[in-house]
Design a protein around this motif. Structure first.
Motif, PDB file in Angstrom:
ATOM      1  N   ILE A   5      12.067  35.751   1.432  1.00 36.04           N
ATOM      2  CA  ILE A   5      11.846  34.854   1.359  1.00 36.04           C
ATOM      3  C   ILE A   5      12.410  34.535  -0.291  1.00 36.04           C
ATOM      4  CG2 ILE A   5       9.455  33.313   0.688  1.00 36.04           C
ATOM      5  CD1 ILE A   5       7.794  34.951   2.351  1.00 36.04           C
ATOM      6  N   VAL A   6      13.303  32.863  -0.378  1.00 32.78           N
ATOM      7  CA  VAL A   6      13.442  32.410  -1.135  1.00 32.78           C
ATOM      8  C   VAL A   6      13.393  31.200  -2.010  1.00 32.78           C
ATOM      9  CG1 VAL A   6      15.706  33.500  -0.559  1.00 32.78           C
ATOM     10  CG2 VAL A   6      15.320  31.315  -0.097  1.00 32.78           C
ATOM     11  N   PRO A   7      13.230  31.194  -3.270  1.00 35.14           N
ATOM     12  CA  PRO A   7      12.709  30.460  -4.053  1.00 35.14           C
ATOM     13  C   PRO A   7      13.176  28.426  -3.875  1.00 35.14           C
ATOM     14  CG  PRO A   7      13.692  31.063  -5.750  1.00 35.14           C
ATOM     15  CD  PRO A   7      14.112  32.211  -4.065  1.00 35.14           C
ATOM     16  N   ASP A   8      13.958  28.500  -2.979  1.00 38.83           N
ATOM     17  CA  ASP A   8      14.939  26.673  -2.588  1.00 38.83           C
ATOM     18  C   ASP A   8      16.002  27.460  -1.494  1.00 38.83           C
ATOM     19  OD1 ASP A   8      16.807  27.735  -4.158  1.00 38.83           O
ATOM     20  OD2 ASP A   8      15.729  26.548  -5.453  1.00 38.83           O
ATOM     21  N   SER A   9      16.561  26.672  -1.408  1.00 32.82           N
ATOM     22  CA  SER A   9      17.572  25.640  -0.038  1.00 32.82           C
ATOM     23  C   SER A   9      18.347  26.716  -0.179  1.00 32.82           C
ATOM     24  CB  SER A   9      18.030  25.095   0.550  1.00 32.82           C
ATOM     25  OG  SER A   9      17.571  23.945  -0.379  1.00 32.82           O
ATOM     26  N   ALA A  10      19.112  26.612  -2.483  1.00 30.30           N
ATOM     27  CA  ALA A  10      20.022  26.902  -2.666  1.00 30.30           C
ATOM     28  C   ALA A  10      20.065  28.160  -2.578  1.00 30.30           C
ATOM     29  CB  ALA A  10      20.179  26.582  -4.248  1.00 30.30           C
ATOM     30  N   ALA A  11      18.939  28.671  -2.660  1.00 31.51           N
ATOM     31  CA  ALA A  11      18.875  30.348  -3.027  1.00 31.51           C
ATOM     32  C   ALA A  11      19.608  31.023  -1.570  1.00 31.51           C
ATOM     33  CB  ALA A  11      17.023  31.313  -3.461  1.00 31.51           C
ATOM     34  N   GLY A  12      18.306  30.659  -0.658  1.00 29.57           N
ATOM     35  CA  GLY A  12      18.558  30.739   0.455  1.00 29.57           C
ATOM     36  C   GLY A  12      20.157  30.726   0.852  1.00 29.57           C
ATOM     37  N   GLY A  13      20.951  29.545   0.728  1.00 28.41           N
ATOM     38  CA  GLY A  13      22.467  29.482   0.695  1.00 28.41           C
ATOM     39  C   GLY A  13      23.109  30.812   0.501  1.00 28.41           C
ATOM     40  N   GLU A  14      23.110  30.397  -0.600  1.00 25.36           N
ATOM     41  CA  GLU A  14      23.423  32.286  -1.932  1.00 25.36           C
ATOM     42  C   GLU A  14      23.622  33.408  -0.981  1.00 25.36           C
ATOM     43  OE1 GLU A  14      25.995  31.225  -4.401  1.00 25.36           O
ATOM     44  OE2 GLU A  14      26.031  33.437  -4.240  1.00 25.36           O
ATOM     45  N   LEU A  15      22.274  33.500  -0.599  1.00 26.32           N
ATOM     46  CA  LEU A  15      22.039  35.174   0.371  1.00 26.32           C
ATOM     47  C   LEU A  15      22.946  34.830   1.281  1.00 26.32           C
ATOM     48  CD1 LEU A  15      19.793  37.579  -0.497  1.00 26.32           C
ATOM     49  CD2 LEU A  15      18.712  36.137   1.381  1.00 26.32           C
ATOM     50  N   ILE A  16      22.814  34.195   2.316  1.00 26.87           N
ATOM     51  CA  ILE A  16      23.474  33.584   2.945  1.00 26.87           C
ATOM     52  C   ILE A  16      24.685  34.289   3.295  1.00 26.87           C
ATOM     53  CG2 ILE A  16      23.674  33.093   5.985  1.00 26.87           C
ATOM     54  CD1 ILE A  16      21.094  32.033   5.153  1.00 26.87           C
TER      55      ILE A  16
END
Ligand code: PGA
Length: 261
Positions: A5-16
């Motif tokens: 669970i990430v705070p927002d879509s930018a954090a999800g993009g960065e992780l992936i």
């Protein structure tokens, strides 16, 4: 499966994007399966930023498509070939020869589906497949009640998916094709790592059914439960229907940081 669970879509993009960059460090010619739609765009932006910063090397990377509309003329800006060229291949500086996709303009669609399944296998299989999820639980364009063992084939879109995608066709559902070629669920499950990204409240129920519900053809994304390395990355809104959200947060927080996803 692992749920992050990430705070927002930018954090999800960065992780992936970091997972992709790490894979490319180990395997420079990795085959990355890419998805279309709005959700994955932060992944491609983050990966392109890493390339510019010298933190990722995509010079030998290969990419392949998950699905394609049938019947759009070659070069149509909303054909998924055009979308992947525009959003992934060009920003990452890949050559078109590093790009595999099904032929949505083929006269013999069934033969084009078989050829694409074969091409993926001959390319050595997909190393990391990025997935979105439909509000109806689809992955790729495997709509509800798709066979969990399905191969690349032609599918008919549900009305809901055509409504959801009309925004890419000037809001005109009449322009959204009825038919698509999609990697089958069995095809998708052959990728070595599946990474599903979902953001926004509209995806919350589909995510909860896929992650916590029973394995069911009614929710094609639940097939990720069968995969030995599946990662589901969700923002807070898309996580809002998960019963086990606190457990997922605690488990991920306790994971060694070097381990990645
Ligand atoms: P979206 O599409 O990212 O545009 O919401 C996801 C999907 O339909 O798989």
């Amino acid at each position: 499966m692992e749920v992050v669970i990430v705070p927002d879509s930018a954090a999800g993009g960065e992780l992936i994007a970091e997972a992709m960059a790490g894979l490319l460090r180990q395997k420079p010619d990795a085959l990355l399966g890419v998805a279309t739609g709005s959700t994955p765009l932060p992944v491609y932006e983050a990966l392109a930023a890493k390339v510019r910063a010298g933190e990722a090397d995509t010079s030998r990377a290969r990419v392949c498509q998950l699905d394609e509309y049938v019947g759009l003329p070659a070069g149509h800006p909303e054909s998924y070939r055009s979308v992947v060229l525009r959003e992934v291949v060009e920003p990452l500086g890949l050559s078109e020869s590093a790009f595999l996709g099904p032929d949505g303009t083929a006269e013999d669609v069934a033969a084009a589906c078989l050829a694409y399944d074969r091409a993926l296998a001959e390319a050595g299989g997909v190393d990391l497949q990025l997935l979105g999820i439909g509000t109806d639980g689809h992955i790729g364009f495997n709509e509800p009640c798709s066979s969990l063992a399905s191969r690349t084939r032609i599918k008919t879109l549900t009305e809901q998916t055509r409504v959801d995608n009309a925004r890419f066709f000037d809001g005109d559902i009449g322009q959204v094709p009825h038919h698509v070629i999609t990697q089958g669920i069995g095809t998708i499950l052959e990728a070595r790592h599946l990474v599903l990204l979902a953001t926004g409240e509209a995806k919350a129920d589909a995510v909860a059914l896929a992650v916590e519900g029973p394995l069911s053809a009614l929710v094609p994304a639940s097939a990720l439960q069968l995969h030995p390395h599946a990662t589901v990355v969700v923002d807070e809104a898309a996580a809002s229907s998960l019963k086990l959200a606190d457990y997922f947060r605690a488990t991920y927080a306790a994971k060694p940081s070097w381990q990645g996803i």
